[in-house]
Design a protein around this motif. Structure first.
Motif, PDB file in Angstrom:
ATOM      1  N   ASN A 120      49.504  55.148  56.658  1.00  0.00           N
ATOM      2  CA  ASN A 120      50.388  54.611  55.408  1.00  0.00           C
ATOM      3  C   ASN A 120      51.286  53.671  55.651  1.00  0.00           C
ATOM      4  O   ASN A 120      51.873  53.206  54.740  1.00  0.00           O
ATOM      5  N   CYS A 121      51.445  53.296  56.997  1.00  0.00           N
ATOM      6  CA  CYS A 121      52.504  52.481  57.473  1.00  0.00           C
ATOM      7  C   CYS A 121      52.510  50.892  56.914  1.00  0.00           C
ATOM      8  O   CYS A 121      51.350  50.569  56.984  1.00  0.00           O
ATOM      9  N   ALA A 122      53.498  50.738  56.236  1.00  0.00           N
ATOM     10  CA  ALA A 122      53.402  49.172  55.651  1.00  0.00           C
ATOM     11  C   ALA A 122      53.323  48.166  56.778  1.00  0.00           C
ATOM     12  O   ALA A 122      52.868  46.934  56.278  1.00  0.00           O
ATOM     13  N   ALA A 123      53.620  48.439  58.076  1.00  0.00           N
ATOM     14  CA  ALA A 123      53.687  47.608  59.198  1.00  0.00           C
ATOM     15  C   ALA A 123      51.997  47.248  59.487  1.00  0.00           C
ATOM     16  O   ALA A 123      51.632  46.429  60.381  1.00  0.00           O
ATOM     17  N   PRO A 176      52.609  54.043  63.865  1.00  0.00           N
ATOM     18  CA  PRO A 176      53.667  53.909  62.862  1.00  0.00           C
ATOM     19  C   PRO A 176      54.999  53.141  63.287  1.00  0.00           C
ATOM     20  O   PRO A 176      55.403  53.417  64.244  1.00  0.00           O
ATOM     21  N   CYS A 177      55.366  52.586  62.182  1.00  0.00           N
ATOM     22  CA  CYS A 177      56.758  51.407  62.604  1.00  0.00           C
ATOM     23  C   CYS A 177      57.966  52.547  62.599  1.00  0.00           C
ATOM     24  O   CYS A 177      59.071  52.147  63.200  1.00  0.00           O
ATOM     25  N   ASN A 178      57.759  53.552  61.847  1.00  0.00           N
ATOM     26  CA  ASN A 178      59.106  54.631  61.759  1.00  0.00           C
ATOM     27  C   ASN A 178      60.175  53.831  60.998  1.00  0.00           C
ATOM     28  O   ASN A 178      61.365  54.389  61.010  1.00  0.00           O
ATOM     29  N   ARG A 179      60.124  52.546  60.595  1.00  0.00           N
ATOM     30  CA  ARG A 179      61.057  51.978  59.769  1.00  0.00           C
ATOM     31  C   ARG A 179      60.840  51.593  58.232  1.00  0.00           C
ATOM     32  O   ARG A 179      61.852  51.594  57.546  1.00  0.00           O
ATOM     33  N   CYS A 180      59.671  51.484  57.860  1.00  0.00           N
ATOM     34  CA  CYS A 180      59.349  51.145  56.582  1.00  0.00           C
ATOM     35  C   CYS A 180      59.360  52.453  55.567  1.00  0.00           C
ATOM     36  O   CYS A 180      59.706  53.396  55.788  1.00  0.00           O
ATOM     37  N   ARG A 181      59.484  51.968  54.316  1.00  0.00           N
ATOM     38  CA  ARG A 181      59.814  52.883  53.153  1.00  0.00           C
ATOM     39  C   ARG A 181      58.824  54.164  53.380  1.00  0.00           C
ATOM     40  O   ARG A 181      59.158  55.270  53.302  1.00  0.00           O
ATOM     41  N   SER A 182      57.431  54.019  53.588  1.00  0.00           N
ATOM     42  CA  SER A 182      56.514  54.998  53.788  1.00  0.00           C
ATOM     43  C   SER A 182      56.871  55.844  54.766  1.00  0.00           C
ATOM     44  O   SER A 182      56.867  57.064  54.872  1.00  0.00           O
ATOM     45  N   CYS A 183      57.229  55.247  56.254  1.00  0.00           N
ATOM     46  CA  CYS A 183      57.387  56.165  57.325  1.00  0.00           C
ATOM     47  C   CYS A 183      58.715  56.930  57.123  1.00  0.00           C
ATOM     48  O   CYS A 183      58.663  58.144  57.549  1.00  0.00           O
ATOM     49  N   THR A 184      59.670  56.411  56.770  1.00  0.00           N
ATOM     50  CA  THR A 184      61.027  56.971  56.673  1.00  0.00           C
ATOM     51  C   THR A 184      60.742  58.207  55.685  1.00  0.00           C
ATOM     52  O   THR A 184      61.394  59.420  55.685  1.00  0.00           O
TER      53      THR A 184
HETATM   54 ZN   LIG Z   1      56.046  52.313  58.968  1.00  0.00          ZN
END
Ligand SMILES: [Zn+2]
Length: 360
Positions: free
Chosen positions: A50-53, A58-66
Motif C-alpha cells: 500500500n506504500c505511496a512510494a 515500504p518507505c515507512n514515511r508516507c501516510r499509509s505506512c505511518t
Molecule cells: Zn510508504
C-alpha cells in the motif's frame, strides 16, 4: 522498521517476490514460534502493498505506512482470541465478513490478520472457509499460527504457507547489533535473555515490536484491540525495558544477597509490579530466568553468563553464599511459570515465588 534478508531469509524473500510480482494470494498462512516475526512480516507486507512510494520496500514515511505502523489504518483488520486461552468464535469471523463485504476505505490491498488462527473453533473455521472460497475484492487474509495443527485441511489448502524459522542466539545478537544500533554487550544480553524470540529481544533493547507497544508477539492481539475504525483502545504506557531490566535485576540482587535482612515488602512489590500486565510479566520472567540461570552458570563457566553487567554480583554471591540454592530457585521459577500458564492468578503465583525466595 527494517525487515531485510537477515530477518527471515526464506519467508521474507518469498514475501518480497509477492510484492514485486503484485500477485497477492487470497490467503497466507504464517507459522512459527512466538517471536519468530510473523506479525512483523504481516505489517511489512501490508505496508509494501500500500506504500505511496510504490515499493517494493515500504518507505515507512508516507501516510499509509505511518498509519499501518501506528495501528491506525482502517483497512488493516486484526482479530484474535479474546484472551490467549479462548477460542476465536464464529461471530468474530462474521464481523470480519461484514466489513470485507464493503469496499476498503483507502487501501489498495486490505489486510485481515487472524492471530492465533489455530484457536478458531470449527464453526469459525467453516465461516472463514466461505470467505476464502469467495474472496472479497482487494482483500487478503493472513492466518498466523504456531503450526498447522488445529486448522481444517480445507483451510490449509486455500492458504500459501510460509514458515518462520527462529534465529539462533548468536545470529539474534548479531542482528540486534547490526540493524538496531545497540552495542555488542547490550545485544548479547538481550539475545541471551530472549532466547530465540526476536520480538522479546527488541522489547528488551527498547524497540517495541508490532502489536501493542511493549508487548511481545504472543499472546496474540486480543480481539477488539485491533485497527478497525473506532474500536482502538489506548495502549498501556510502554515500559522502558533497558532501564527496567537493570532495576529488576538490582532488586533480585538485594533480595538474595547473603547478608541482606529479609525484605518481605520488596518481594511483594516485585510480585505486584510483574503481575500488573502481560507487558510486564513476559519480559520480566525472561529477565528472571536469565538471572537465576546466571547464578548457577557462574560457578561453572563465568564467561557464559548473560547478564554481563552484573558480573561482580555473581562473583560475590558465588564466593560468599554458604549454601547455594541456585538450582532450587531455577526449579521454583520454572514451577511458577508452569502455574502461570495453567490459568493460576499471576499475583498469587508470584507472591508464592518471591516469599519462598526470601524465606530461605
Ligand atoms: Zn510508504
Amino acid at each position: 522498521m527494517s525487515l531485510d534478508k537477515t530477518d527471515r531469509p526464506a519467508a521474507i524473500s518469498e514475501l518480497a517476490q509477492i510484492v514485486r510480482n503484485k500477485k497477492i494470494p487470497n490467503a497466507l498462512l504464517f507459522t512459527g514460534n512466538p517471536g519468530a516475526g510473523r506479525h512483523r512480516a504481516a505489517l511489512w507486507l501490508a505496508k509494501a502493498l500500500n506504500c505511496a512510494a510504490g515499493g517494493p520496500e515500504p518507505c515507512n514515511r508516507c501516510r499509509s505506512c505511518t498509519k499501518i505502523t501506528g495501528h491506525l489504518h482502517p483497512d488493516m483488520i486484526r482479530v484474535g482470541p479474546a484472551d490467549s486461552k479462548k477460542a476465536i468464535t464464529i461471530s468474530q469471523i462474521r464481523q470480519i465478513s461484514a466489513v470485507t463485504a464493503t469496499r476498503p476505505h483507502e487501501a489498495a490491498a486490505r489486510m485481515v490478520l487472524i492471530s492465533s488462527a489455530h484457536q478458531m473453533n470449527l464453526q469459525a473455521q467453516n465461516a472463514l472457509l466461505k470467505a476464502l472460497e469467495e474472496p472479497p475484492g482487494n482483500t487478503f487474509f493472513i492466518l498466523a499460527a504456531r503450526d498447522t495443527a488445529g486448522l481444517l485441511p480445507t483451510i490449509l489448502s486455500r492458504c500459501r504457507h510460509l514458515h518462520f524459522f527462529p534465529l539462533t542466539g548468536r545470529a539474534l545478537a548479531a542482528h540486534l547489533a547490526e540493524h538496531w544500533a545497540v552495542d555488542e554487550r547490550s545485544a548479547r544480553i538481550a539475545a541471551g535473555t530472549a532466547g530465540t524470540d526476536l520480538d522479546l529481544a527488541l522489547t528488551l533493547i527498547g524497540q517495541a515490536p508490532p502489536g501493542t507497544p511493549g508487548t511481545p508477539e504472543d499472546p496474540d492481539i486480543p480481539a477488539g484491540r485491533g485497527d478497525q475504525a473506532g474500536t482502538r483502545t489506548p495502549d498501556p504506557p510502554a515500559v522502558d525495558w533497558p532501564a527496567t531490566r537493570t532495576w529488576l535485576i538490582g532488586q533480585l540482587c538485594t533480595l538474595i544477597a547473603p547478608s541482606a535482612p529479609r525484605q518481605t515488602e520488596t518481594a511483594l512489590r516485585l510480585s505486584m509490579f510483574l503481575s500488573q500486565a502481560p507487558d510486564f510479566l513476559n519480559p520480566g520472567l525472561a529477565v528472571m530466568r536469565a538471572f537465576f540461570r546466571d547464578l548457577w552458570v557462574f560457578g561453572h563457566a563465568p564467561e557464559k553468563i548473560v547478564n554481563l553487567d552484573f558480573f561482580d554480583f555473581f562473583q560475590d554471591i558465588n564466593t560468599r553464599a554458604n549454601d547455594r540454592p541456585f538450582l532450587t530457585w531455577m526449579a521454583d521459577l520454572h514451577e511458577t511459570e508452569r502455574r502461570l500458564l495453567s490459568n493460576s492468578s499471576a499475583r498469587m503465583a508470584l507472591d508464592r515465588f518471591f516469599l519462598k525466595l526470601i524465606h530461605r
